[in-house]
Design a protein around this motif. Sequence first.
Motif, mmCIF file in Angstrom:
data_model
loop_
_atom_site.group_PDB
_atom_site.id
_atom_site.type_symbol
_atom_site.label_atom_id
_atom_site.label_comp_id
_atom_site.label_asym_id
_atom_site.label_seq_id
_atom_site.Cartn_x
_atom_site.Cartn_y
_atom_site.Cartn_z
ATOM 1 N N ALA A 1 20.756 23.753 -23.997
ATOM 2 C CA ALA A 1 20.604 24.940 -23.158
ATOM 3 C C ALA A 1 19.120 25.153 -22.883
ATOM 4 N N GLY A 2 18.819 25.491 -21.669
ATOM 5 C CA GLY A 2 17.420 25.707 -21.300
ATOM 6 C C GLY A 2 17.358 26.558 -20.059
ATOM 7 N N ASN A 3 16.286 26.408 -19.327
ATOM 8 C CA ASN A 3 16.101 27.203 -18.120
ATOM 9 C C ASN A 3 16.958 26.713 -16.963
ATOM 10 N N THR A 4 17.360 25.440 -17.005
ATOM 11 C CA THR A 4 18.066 24.852 -15.876
ATOM 12 C C THR A 4 19.317 24.126 -16.335
ATOM 13 N N THR A 5 20.424 24.406 -15.680
ATOM 14 C CA THR A 5 21.620 23.586 -15.824
ATOM 15 C C THR A 5 22.136 23.333 -14.417
ATOM 16 N N MET A 6 22.084 22.078 -14.020
ATOM 17 C CA MET A 6 22.620 21.658 -12.728
ATOM 18 C C MET A 6 23.929 20.939 -13.010
ATOM 19 N N SER A 7 24.982 21.272 -12.273
ATOM 20 C CA SER A 7 26.289 20.690 -12.537
ATOM 21 C C SER A 7 27.039 20.449 -11.240
ATOM 22 N N ASP B 1 36.281 16.773 -15.473
ATOM 23 C CA ASP B 1 35.270 15.755 -15.169
ATOM 24 C C ASP B 1 34.049 16.391 -14.528
ATOM 25 N N ARG B 2 32.892 16.150 -15.177
ATOM 26 C CA ARG B 2 31.667 16.815 -14.731
ATOM 27 C C ARG B 2 30.460 15.911 -14.910
ATOM 28 N N ILE B 3 29.462 16.176 -14.087
ATOM 29 C CA ILE B 3 28.139 15.595 -14.255
ATOM 30 C C ILE B 3 27.204 16.784 -14.399
ATOM 31 N N ILE B 4 26.448 16.807 -15.494
ATOM 32 C CA ILE B 4 25.600 17.963 -15.805
ATOM 33 C C ILE B 4 24.202 17.466 -16.177
ATOM 34 N N ALA B 5 23.187 18.129 -15.673
ATOM 35 C CA ALA B 5 21.801 17.787 -16.000
ATOM 36 C C ALA B 5 21.055 19.047 -16.406
ATOM 37 N N PHE C 1 17.911 19.467 -15.676
ATOM 38 C CA PHE C 1 16.739 19.483 -14.801
ATOM 39 C C PHE C 1 17.239 19.355 -13.364
ATOM 40 N N GLY C 2 16.335 19.528 -12.416
ATOM 41 C CA GLY C 2 16.676 19.418 -11.008
ATOM 42 C C GLY C 2 16.717 20.772 -10.332
ATOM 43 N N THR C 3 16.984 20.739 -9.024
ATOM 44 C CA THR C 3 17.010 21.989 -8.261
ATOM 45 C C THR C 3 18.392 22.301 -7.717
ATOM 46 N N VAL C 4 19.177 21.267 -7.431
ATOM 47 C CA VAL C 4 20.535 21.473 -6.918
ATOM 48 C C VAL C 4 21.351 20.212 -7.191
ATOM 49 N N MET C 5 22.652 20.406 -7.386
ATOM 50 C CA MET C 5 23.571 19.273 -7.580
ATOM 51 C C MET C 5 24.682 19.403 -6.543
ATOM 52 N N GLU C 6 24.842 18.376 -5.733
ATOM 53 C CA GLU C 6 25.929 18.326 -4.765
ATOM 54 C C GLU C 6 27.089 17.558 -5.387
ATOM 55 N N GLY D 1 27.982 13.033 -8.304
ATOM 56 C CA GLY D 1 27.008 14.116 -8.255
ATOM 57 C C GLY D 1 25.718 13.607 -7.659
ATOM 58 N N ILE D 2 25.151 14.383 -6.764
ATOM 59 C CA ILE D 2 23.858 14.041 -6.158
ATOM 60 C C ILE D 2 22.880 15.091 -6.632
ATOM 61 N N LEU D 3 21.991 14.677 -7.521
ATOM 62 C CA LEU D 3 21.013 15.596 -8.125
ATOM 63 C C LEU D 3 19.702 15.527 -7.375
ATOM 64 N N LYS D 4 19.278 16.672 -6.885
ATOM 65 C CA LYS D 4 17.994 16.745 -6.193
ATOM 66 C C LYS D 4 16.949 17.310 -7.149
ATOM 67 N N ILE D 5 15.848 16.626 -7.238
ATOM 68 C CA ILE D 5 14.788 17.069 -8.144
ATOM 69 C C ILE D 5 13.592 17.447 -7.333
#
Length: 168
Positions: free
Chosen positions: A95-101, A121-125, A127-132, A164-168
């Motif tokens: 757990a932190g400041n950012t959870t992108m899922s 079924d999930r993809i979780i990070a 870090f990042g700014t948005v997850m599509e 998942g498409i993670l934008k950083i």
Amino acid sequence: VGCMISEDRPFIVQAFERIDIATEGSSDALDGVGAHFPHPSRFDESLSDDLVLPLRLALQSVIEANVTSEVVLIADTSEFTSTSSDMIMSYLELAGNTTMSTSLEQTCCFDNGFPTWGAYDRIIANFGTVMETVVLLDSPLPLWAQQVNPVTQTKGAFHKSIKGILKI
């Protein structure tokens, strides 16, 4: 590599490093996790702490060795839609400041008609700014995914895959 339950529910934790050839010595690192979580004991509960302990310890070990805090989890979480991706990251002490899922999609399972609570079924990070999210093999399912036992007529527990498409 390990199991969350003895000889069941496998996981793998792997450190990755990008090396920028153009700038010698420049690199980025992240830790990737692939996991098949155990099912909660009841529909209205989430996982117990002891069930995720082996994965949490392995992940902490890799994070410390790799000296990175960026993690991407790709998993069949076996968690219902009522359990947020933030909650899953807190189980793993990420757990932190950012959870992108990826969004909580109806990916499980063919044998129960992909109900609204089946967002396993999930993809979780962390870090990042948005997850599509893209649901792959959505309806209608290809014939090879529609497994039915010819003797018992029991349907298989096929999951729809996600991207998942993670934008950083």
